[in-house]
Design an enzyme around this catalytic site. Structure first.
Site, PDB file in Angstrom:
ATOM      1  CG  ASP A   1      35.902  40.381  45.200  1.00 46.58           C
ATOM      2  OD1 ASP A   1      35.146  41.287  44.785  1.00 46.58           O
ATOM      3  OD2 ASP A   1      37.060  40.594  45.606  1.00 46.58           O
TER       4      ASP A   1
ATOM      5  CD  GLU B   1      37.489  46.493  45.225  1.00 48.83           C
ATOM      6  OE1 GLU B   1      38.305  47.430  45.124  1.00 48.83           O
ATOM      7  OE2 GLU B   1      37.238  45.958  46.322  1.00 48.83           O
TER       8      GLU B   1
HETATM    9 NI    NI Z   1      34.141  47.058  48.414  1.00 46.78          NI
END
Ligand code: NI
Length: 396
Positions: free
Chosen positions: A81, A139
């Site tokens: 991401d 994440e």
């Molecule tokens: Ni990172």
């Protein structure tokens, strides 16, 4: 084997660079990585690597089987991401999605894992065991793609004996790596406090319950709670990043909101601290006749690098990089959702240097100017493959 891996990292470099440019130019926010996942799946398919898509939304899990595939399994993880940042770099592969940018290097992590997968697949007659590739979403965003991937079963069938992840590091030069055995990164929990008083005229405080004055007591008092109740040998940080309440010089508002974060490196103290923060805030507010609403949603746990695995990994890295190019990292109070895996499987999260001679590419991650010296892609690709090969033959 070292030379074979290095030679392939060199040979595939133009393609690896092109992959990074593509992913960098098409960044997607957390849990929306559809195009990125489709692109990664396309590459794995092109190279004949079996994989499953759509795990925890956009996640992908691939398997590469060497000789005797049931003997051992090593997982390699990348995040996919990007962040809500407008890219400020003027490069040919700059972000084509307005307001979205790979400013934390997750484009690099995905690229390095793809490159490593290709090399491991080429050499699969030369190593024993199974490599599990994990490309995860989200994440950067609560509750963390890693936790959802684990809930979806990525650490089963087969269960990995070890897991590795890497992260770009603009504080080290390209051609170096960094390791830290044991506690490396902090748990990160958000804190939301609403102090409900009773508003009125600023000149008549005795007819009100002033939540601003109480908020000041809460903020300073909580710093003392953390410093007096926490073991000084355990790092802890409590920061309030937002305080909101009030309208004018002469009005006492009804309520004040405090938003903050608590980080530490000990899971027992972490939950004790949550209780102290909640109790202290509620009781302080009650003492002044106000009411506190305290919400501490649980975030990422602390990141624990398995000491035995990490010590071995550093030795393997010295073989691959040369002893001078393997550094010991300081602990960091930032969070990282790789930590979820490390609470299930012995894990090692390491860094690859991405600046040029400590002169260029120094912008920190999460900055609109962040970028890397792309020679570091060769290091990331090679190191991931080399870690996997070694961890598969490593005895306990
Ligand atoms: Ni990172």
């Amino acid at each position: 084997m070292i030379e074979r891996i290095k030679q392939k990292a060199e040979q595939y470099y133009p393609e690896i660079q092109a992959i990074r440019h593509h992913i960098h130019a098409h960044p997607e926010l957390s849990f929306q990585e559809q195009q990125t996942a489709a692109f990664i799946s396309g590459k794995l398919g092109e190279w004949g690597i079996e994989h499953t898509t759509g795990i925890a939304g956009t996640g992908i899990v691939g398997l590469i089987k060497g000789k005797n595939p049931g003997s051992r399994c090593v997982a390699l993880r990348a995040d996919m991401d990007a962040l809500p940042i407008q890219e400020a770099n003027d490069v040919p592969y700059r972000s084509q999605n307005d307001g979205v940018m790979h400013a934390c290097g997750h484009d690099v992590h995905s690229t390095c894992l793809l490159g490593a997968a290709r090399i491991l697949n080429d050499l699969r007659d030369e190593w024993e065991g199974t490599v599990k590739l994990i490309f995860q979403p989200g994440e950067e965003k609560h509750p963390g793609g890693a936790s959802l991937m684990i809930a979806a079963g990525v650490l089963e069938n087969p269960k990995p004996d070890a897991i590795f992840g890497l992260h770009v590091y603009p504080h080290l030069p390209t051609g170096t790596t960094g390791f830290r055995a044991g506690q490396y990164m902090a748990s990160a929990d958000e804190i939301y406090i609403t102090i409900e008083g009773r508003g009125g005229h600023a000149a008549l405080p005795h007819q009100t319950v002033d939540p601003i004055a109480i908020a000041a007591q809460v903020i300073t008092g909580l710093q003392q709670v953390i410093s007096r109740k926490g073991n000084p040998l355990i790092p802890s940080v409590l920061t309030f990043g937002k305080i909101a309440g009030g309208f004018a010089t002469n009005v006492i508002p009804d309520s004040v909101e405090l938003l903050g974060t608590f980080r530490t490196m000990d899971e027992t103290w972490r939950y004790e601290a949550h209780k102290w923060i909640k109790d202290f805030t509620e009781q302080t507010c009650a003492a002044y006749g106000a009411k506190a609403i305290v919400d501490i949603p649980v975030g990422y746990p602390s990141l624990f690098n398995d000491p035995a695995l990490t010590t071995k990994a550093e030795a393997w890295a010295r073989e691959y990089m040369g002893a001078d190019n393997v550094r010991t990292l300081d602990r960091r109070m930032a969070g990282e959702d790789f930590s979820f895996y490390t609470h299930h499987v012995p894990g090692c999260f390491f860094r690859i240097g991405t600046n040029t001679d400590d002169k260029e590419f120094l912008a920190p991650v999460h900055n609109a100017h962040f970028n890397i010296n792309e020679e570091s892609l060769k290091v990331g690709v090679g190191m991931m493959a080399w870690m996997a090969v070694n961890a598969m033959v490593a005895s306990e």
